[in-house]
Each structure stands twice: as structure tokens, then as C-alpha cells.
Design a protein around this motif. Structure first.
Motif, PDB file in Angstrom:
ATOM      1  N   VAL A  56      -0.970  -1.392  -9.334  1.00 57.52           N
ATOM      2  CA  VAL A  56       0.092  -1.799  -8.418  1.00 57.52           C
ATOM      3  C   VAL A  56       1.103  -0.670  -8.215  1.00 57.52           C
ATOM      4  CG1 VAL A  56       1.546  -2.828 -10.227  1.00 57.52           C
ATOM      5  CG2 VAL A  56       1.742  -3.640  -7.867  1.00 57.52           C
ATOM      6  N   VAL A  57       1.271   0.191  -9.202  1.00 54.80           N
ATOM      7  CA  VAL A  57       2.202   1.320  -9.096  1.00 54.80           C
ATOM      8  C   VAL A  57       1.715   2.327  -8.064  1.00 54.80           C
ATOM      9  CG1 VAL A  57       3.204   3.295 -10.332  1.00 54.80           C
ATOM     10  CG2 VAL A  57       3.008   1.062 -11.474  1.00 54.80           C
ATOM     11  N   ILE A  61      -0.674   8.535   0.467  1.00 55.36           N
ATOM     12  CA  ILE A  61      -0.890   8.926  -0.930  1.00 55.36           C
ATOM     13  C   ILE A  61       0.428   9.285  -1.605  1.00 55.36           C
ATOM     14  CG2 ILE A  61      -3.270   9.650  -0.573  1.00 55.36           C
ATOM     15  CD1 ILE A  61      -2.336  12.502  -0.436  1.00 55.36           C
ATOM     16  N   SER A  62       1.511   9.185  -0.829  1.00 52.21           N
ATOM     17  CA  SER A  62       2.842   9.341  -1.412  1.00 52.21           C
ATOM     18  C   SER A  62       3.815   8.558  -0.553  1.00 52.21           C
ATOM     19  CB  SER A  62       3.253  10.815  -1.470  1.00 52.21           C
ATOM     20  OG  SER A  62       3.765  11.240  -0.227  1.00 52.21           O
ATOM     21  N   SER A  85      13.427  -1.998   2.356  1.00 52.78           N
ATOM     22  CA  SER A  85      12.408  -1.125   2.930  1.00 52.78           C
ATOM     23  C   SER A  85      12.716  -0.806   4.397  1.00 52.78           C
ATOM     24  CB  SER A  85      11.041  -1.797   2.822  1.00 52.78           C
ATOM     25  OG  SER A  85      10.018  -0.901   3.158  1.00 52.78           O
ATOM     26  N   GLY A  86      12.661   0.503   4.722  1.00 53.03           N
ATOM     27  CA  GLY A  86      12.878   0.946   6.085  1.00 53.03           C
ATOM     28  C   GLY A  86      14.290   1.412   6.371  1.00 53.03           C
ATOM     29  N   ASP A  93       0.820  -1.219   0.000  1.00 54.17           N
ATOM     30  CA  ASP A  93       0.000   0.000   0.000  1.00 54.17           C
ATOM     31  C   ASP A  93       0.851   1.266   0.000  1.00 54.17           C
ATOM     32  OD1 ASP A  93       0.961  -0.204   2.593  1.00 54.17           O
ATOM     33  OD2 ASP A  93      -0.937   0.373   3.547  1.00 54.17           O
ATOM     34  N   ASN A  94       2.145   1.126  -0.293  1.00 47.73           N
ATOM     35  CA  ASN A  94       3.040   2.283  -0.348  1.00 47.73           C
ATOM     36  C   ASN A  94       3.311   2.604  -1.817  1.00 47.73           C
ATOM     37  OD1 ASN A  94       4.675   4.324   0.565  1.00 47.73           O
ATOM     38  ND2 ASN A  94       6.279   2.994   1.378  1.00 47.73           N
ATOM     39  N   PRO A  95       2.699   3.665  -2.368  1.00 44.93           N
ATOM     40  CA  PRO A  95       2.781   3.925  -3.815  1.00 44.93           C
ATOM     41  C   PRO A  95       4.201   4.270  -4.266  1.00 44.93           C
ATOM     42  CG  PRO A  95       1.781   5.783  -2.679  1.00 44.93           C
ATOM     43  CD  PRO A  95       1.902   4.693  -1.669  1.00 44.93           C
ATOM     44  N   LEU A  96       4.422   4.101  -5.568  1.00 40.89           N
ATOM     45  CA  LEU A  96       5.722   4.382  -6.175  1.00 40.89           C
ATOM     46  C   LEU A  96       5.672   5.681  -6.962  1.00 40.89           C
ATOM     47  CD1 LEU A  96       6.458   0.826  -7.638  1.00 40.89           C
ATOM     48  CD2 LEU A  96       7.062   1.721  -5.373  1.00 40.89           C
TER      49      LEU A  96
END
Length: 346
Positions: free
Chosen positions: A111-112, A229-230, A148-149, A63-66
Motif C-alpha cells: 500500500v505504501v 512511480i513517484s 489531495s490536489g 495508485d499514487n505511491p508515498l
């Protein structure tokens, strides 16, 4: 996986090597490449299967957009509903370290964007990034090229440390310029909204967008619980492998608290500080000088490298002072708050 490493100079990018990297993008594989902010991990933004590999390689939440990277305004226009030519900010700050969020067209897979109907676009200024996108012939979805992180990669060895054997190709392009991720502005909100501070400061942005709203997520005080959202909004980011304590307050007063925390620890301690404050800390502690408080761009460029390097030198605790929250200092404090294991108010 055997990762191909291509050493390419930003000053004289070798097109034959860039063409080799572009072939991986065309074939649905991942390529890590330098931008002027941090290194990105790229895939064809129009290929769902290729984009899914980004999440797998990074261990990134779905759920983290690219962010989608383009090499021209024309390429950007083909991806969004709005007329980009109507936005002065796009003409003034692109190419550059700014991401603008617009309503996406159907050509961009869900997915992006984490199933959002908006997409963040960036037109980077780095010569290798621009040539890679152009040679690939497609927009490239690319978050930072790290697990990630962890702290974002600002040097090619950071990328290799995290992703060697997990991606098809890594472009070795040296140290990035800014060392912090791009500024992100939501252009679909009622008023333009700063979601993530970056190299382009709020002060500069307000000269182009007088109605700019600075979101609470950009200030990074506490946790953000809404839908991201970002990138950089919801999840803990940029954290080193060892504990980082951020002591908030004027360092010319809070140095006493920092010295006390360090003295009470039985671990090997490093203190992140500035040229102006280094003498305030006890000499028995290792002091890592990130730069001058009068040139925060140097501090920004050195921050993530310090968070990466210090754990490899045997340190078990990092303590950071506060930096002026003006200009790029606003972004520095955003990253420190997101990276800190604990924040102490002094």
C-alpha cells in the motif's frame, strides 16, 4: 476526531512533545509534521492499516505511491535491496531535500508503494522530522499534509486548514525552509532519472550524477499518462481553489498578454510576478511579488503560500508570469504548470 496540536520550535525541539507525537505513530495514528521542504502527513510505514489512513485523510488516489522518511542510513538500508553505502549521492545529499528510489524489501507494505517493487526514501534534515522518526523507532511514510490536489502546506496553518479533525496530531513548527517538495531521482532506472525537480537543482545533481536523465514528467509539459512511480507525476497537483492561468514566455514580452487577460476579466484578479517585472503590469491590478528573479529560492518559498492565501482574500483569478527555468526555477515551473488550470503560450 479531536486533533492534538503541539507547538514545537525547530531551534529547540522539546523532546517531551516529540515523544507525545511519536506515541501516535507507534499506535497507528497520523501525525502532520514539518520538514525542510513542506509539511508531511506521517504514519508508520511498516503498518498497512496506519498507511491506509493517509489515503483516507487526504483523499489521495491509491495508485499514487508515498515517500518513506528515515532518520539514519542504517534505517534506510534495512528497507531496500541495494547497498546504499555504494551511492555517493546518498552520502553527499542526505540528510536533505532529496528522495532516492530503490528496490524495496518485503517489510514495506504494498500500500505504501502502490504495489510497485520500488520505494522512494528520504532522509530529511529538519530537526523536528528527524527527532520524530527516531523517537517513533520506525520509518514514516509521509506525503504532503494537505488535501489531495491542493497546494502543499508550507506553514502550520495550511495543515490545520485541510486536516484539523482528520488526523490525530499536528505539530505546529512554523514556516518550512524551501517551500517546494523534495527532488526525486529514480536510482533503479538504466541511468539515474530525475522524476520530480525540487530544491536540489538539475545542475547540482549532474555534478554527482553525470548520466542523469531528466524525464518528461519532470518538465511537466502536458499530462503524464503512464503509471506513477513517484508522487507528483500523474495527477493534477498544487492547484489553488480559484482559476490559475500561467502565461508562458519571456515576461518582459508576455506582460502585454497578462494585462490583456486581466483587463478582459470581470473577476478580482491577482498577478503573480517578480520584483523586476512588477512595474510592467497595470496599477489597477493587484500584483503579488513572489521575490526577485535573482533569488529564486525566495520565489519558491513564497509560491504555495500565495496560492493558498489569495483565494481567502477574495481573488477569483490568478495569472502568473514565467520564471527562469534554471536552478530551483526548474522546480518552480514544474509546480506552476501542474497547478495551472490553463497554460497560455505567448
Amino acid at each position: 476526531m479531536n486533533t492534538l496540536k503541539l507547538k514545537i520550535s525547530p531551534e529547540l525541539p522539546e523532546m517531551d512533545k516529540i515523544a507525545r507525537a511519536a506515541e501516535f505513530i507507534k499506535n497507528g495514528e497520523l501525525v502532520a509534521f514539518p520538514t525542510e521542504t513542506v509539511y508531511g502527513l506521517g504514519a508508520n510505514a511498516l503498518n498497512s492499516d496506519a498507511v491506509k489512513k493517509i489515503f483516507q485523510a487526504k483523499g489521495r488516489p491509491q495508485d499514487n505511491p508515498l515517500i518513506v522518511h528515515v532518520s539514519s542510513l542504517e534505517m534506510a538500508q534495512n528497507l531496500v535491496v541495494e547497498d546504499i553505502n555504494a551511492y555517493e549521492i546518498a552520502h553527499r545529499l542526505w540528510p536533505g531535500p532529496v528522495t532516492l528510489i530503490f528496490h524495496k524489501r518485503r517489510s514495506i507494505p504494498d500500500v505504501v508503494t502502490a504495489n510497485l517493487q520500488t520505494v522512494g526514501l528520504r532522509f530529511p534534515a529538519h530537526p523536528i522530522a528527524l527527532r520524530l522518526i527516531a523517537a517513533s523507532g520506525v520509518p514514516i511514510a509521509a506525503p504532503s499534509a494537505n488535501l489531495s490536489g491542493k497546494p502543499s502546506p508550507t506553514e502550520d496553518w495550511h495543515v490545520a486548514e485541510d486536516l484539523d479533525g482528520k488526523v490525530a496530531c499536528i505539530i505546529l513548527g512554523g514556516k518550512t525552509l524551501f517551500g517546494l517538495e523534495s527532488t526525486i531521482i529514480d536510482m533503479t532506472a538504466e541511468k539515474p532519472m530525475l522524476l520530480r525537480p525540487g530544491p536540489v537543482s538539475p545542475e547540482r545533481l549532474k555534478t554527482l550524477l553525470p548520466e542523469l536523465v531528466i524525464s518528461e514528467a519532470a518538465r511537466a509539459h502536458g499530462n503524464y499518462d503512464g503509471p506513477p512511480i513517484s508522487p507528483g507525476m500523474k495527477y493534477r497537483h498544487y492547484s489553488p481553489d480559484i482559476e490559475l492561468i500561467l502565461v508562458e514566455g519571456n515576461p518582459f514580452d508576455s506582460f502585454k498578454t497578462i494585462n490583456e487577460i486581466a483587463s478582459n476579466s470581470n473577476r478580482k484578479v491577482a498577478i503573480l510576478c517578480s520584483e523586476e517585472t512588477k512595474e510592467l503590469y497595470k496599477e489597477k491590478f493587484d500584483r503579488v511579488i513572489l521575490g526577485s528573479r535573482d533569488d529564486l529560492y525566495i520565489v519558491a518559498a513564497n509560491l504555495f503560500n500565495a496560492l493558498r492565501e489569495l483565494p481567502t482574500r477574495g481573488f477569483k483569478l490568478l495569472i502568473s508570469e514565467t520564471f527562469p527555468e534554471k536552478g530551483i526555477g526548474f522546480a518552480i515551473m514544474n509546480r506552476l504548470r501542474k497547478a495551472a488550470w490553463k497554460v497560455v503560450k505567448d
